[in-house]
Design an enzyme around this catalytic site. Sequence first.
Site, mmCIF file in Angstrom:
data_model
loop_
_atom_site.group_PDB
_atom_site.id
_atom_site.type_symbol
_atom_site.label_atom_id
_atom_site.label_comp_id
_atom_site.label_asym_id
_atom_site.label_seq_id
_atom_site.Cartn_x
_atom_site.Cartn_y
_atom_site.Cartn_z
ATOM 1 C CB SER A 64 23.767 22.452 9.740
ATOM 2 O OG SER A 64 24.427 23.245 10.676
ATOM 3 C CE LYS A 67 24.430 21.713 13.383
ATOM 4 N NZ LYS A 67 23.966 23.117 13.409
ATOM 5 C CE1 TYR A 191 27.626 21.195 15.217
ATOM 6 C CE2 TYR A 191 29.559 22.615 15.113
ATOM 7 C CZ TYR A 191 28.222 22.398 14.850
ATOM 8 O OH TYR A 191 27.480 23.366 14.232
ATOM 9 C CE1 TYR A 243 20.618 25.597 12.172
ATOM 10 C CE2 TYR A 243 20.860 26.533 9.993
ATOM 11 C CZ TYR A 243 21.243 25.632 10.949
ATOM 12 O OH TYR A 243 22.251 24.767 10.689
ATOM 13 C CB VAL A 261 26.591 27.681 6.606
ATOM 14 C CG1 VAL A 261 25.626 28.244 7.619
ATOM 15 C CG2 VAL A 261 27.697 26.892 7.252
HETATM 16 N N1 GLU Z 1 29.630 24.100 11.261
HETATM 17 C C1 GLU Z 1 28.713 25.193 11.164
HETATM 18 C C2 GLU Z 1 28.700 25.982 12.452
HETATM 19 O O1 GLU Z 1 28.798 25.407 13.496
HETATM 20 C C3 GLU Z 1 27.368 24.654 10.831
HETATM 21 C C4 GLU Z 1 26.325 25.736 10.638
HETATM 22 C C5 GLU Z 1 25.316 25.411 9.557
HETATM 23 O O2 GLU Z 1 25.583 24.676 8.624
HETATM 24 O O3 GLU Z 1 24.221 25.949 9.630
HETATM 25 O O4 GLU Z 1 28.593 27.168 12.452
#
Ligand code: GLU
Length: 311
Positions: A64, A67, A191, A243, A261
């Site tokens: 993530s 992003k 993504y 988050y 993650v």
């Molecule tokens: N590719 C992961 C997902 O979509 C990213 C989640 C993350 O890094 O928090 O679940």
Amino acid sequence: MVDLQHIVDDLAERASSATERGRVATYIPQLAQVSPKHFGIAIVTQSGEEIVAGDTNVPFSIQSISKVFALTLALDKDGDGLWRRVGREPSGDPFNSIVQLEYEKGVPRNPFINAGALAVADVILSGQSPAGAVAQTLGFLRHVSGDETLQVDQAVAKSELDHGFRNMAMANFMKAHKNLENRPEDTLWVYVQNCAIAMSCRQLARAGRYLAWDGRIGPGGAPVTSSQRARRINALMLTCGHYDGSGEFAFRVGVPGKSGVGGGILAIVPGHASIACWSPGLNEVGNSLLGTEALEELTRRAGWSVFASNP
Ligand code: GLU
């Protein structure tokens, strides 16, 4: 004068003997293969000096954290139009939550939850092929990190695609609400490829420089985005970058940060430093356990919280 090398050496040493290391993500099976023993931290300072300790040359899945870079590209492409498709408020929900999407009619709360990042990927994808969209993100990351060797880890990408039913559900749901322009499977593919980019702490800390220095690659360096945009991305990292642990991260660490993650965290101390930390074990809300602890101690000892009046 703060001795940053001394601090990061301490942090790496403490991490090496930590018994509670959190849990490595398993819902993407390929990530479950990574040893929880790793720890690395890299800081790029105002003078361009790199201060590192631990496993700082080992590539990990940025997940993530991608992003942040995708958001930069989407804002540069669509400007404020992006905010019609994604909000700017913390969600207070887990990264992969689908529940808010239903009662907010397919408009995700912010660009850093999965649904929001799908909208961002869709903006980048429009007008080009999925491969072109991924090449654009990778090209941007190569540029800002000054490293042409960066790659997508295709084993991680395949592993996520094979198990990405929740994200596919969100993409379909947003399509039903006309908040995706492209085919949901293409947007999801872009993504997932972005999330599967592999970087080391050193490469990631370099990549974050433009956020620490008003959109420029280091003080006085080449601009990659506007200063207003860098400032706003930092604001979103602070409020939404972890988050439903975002408030806790702001409380403990006190700087903009974005977790993934894979166990990485990119933390920005505006005007002072770009920091990348990595330890694969996660806490209960999916953020690196030892990475958060290390950053908390680093910002405390260096006096780097953005909420304090440090020089
Ligand atoms: N590719 C992961 C997902 O979509 C990213 C989640 C993350 O890094 O928090 O679940």
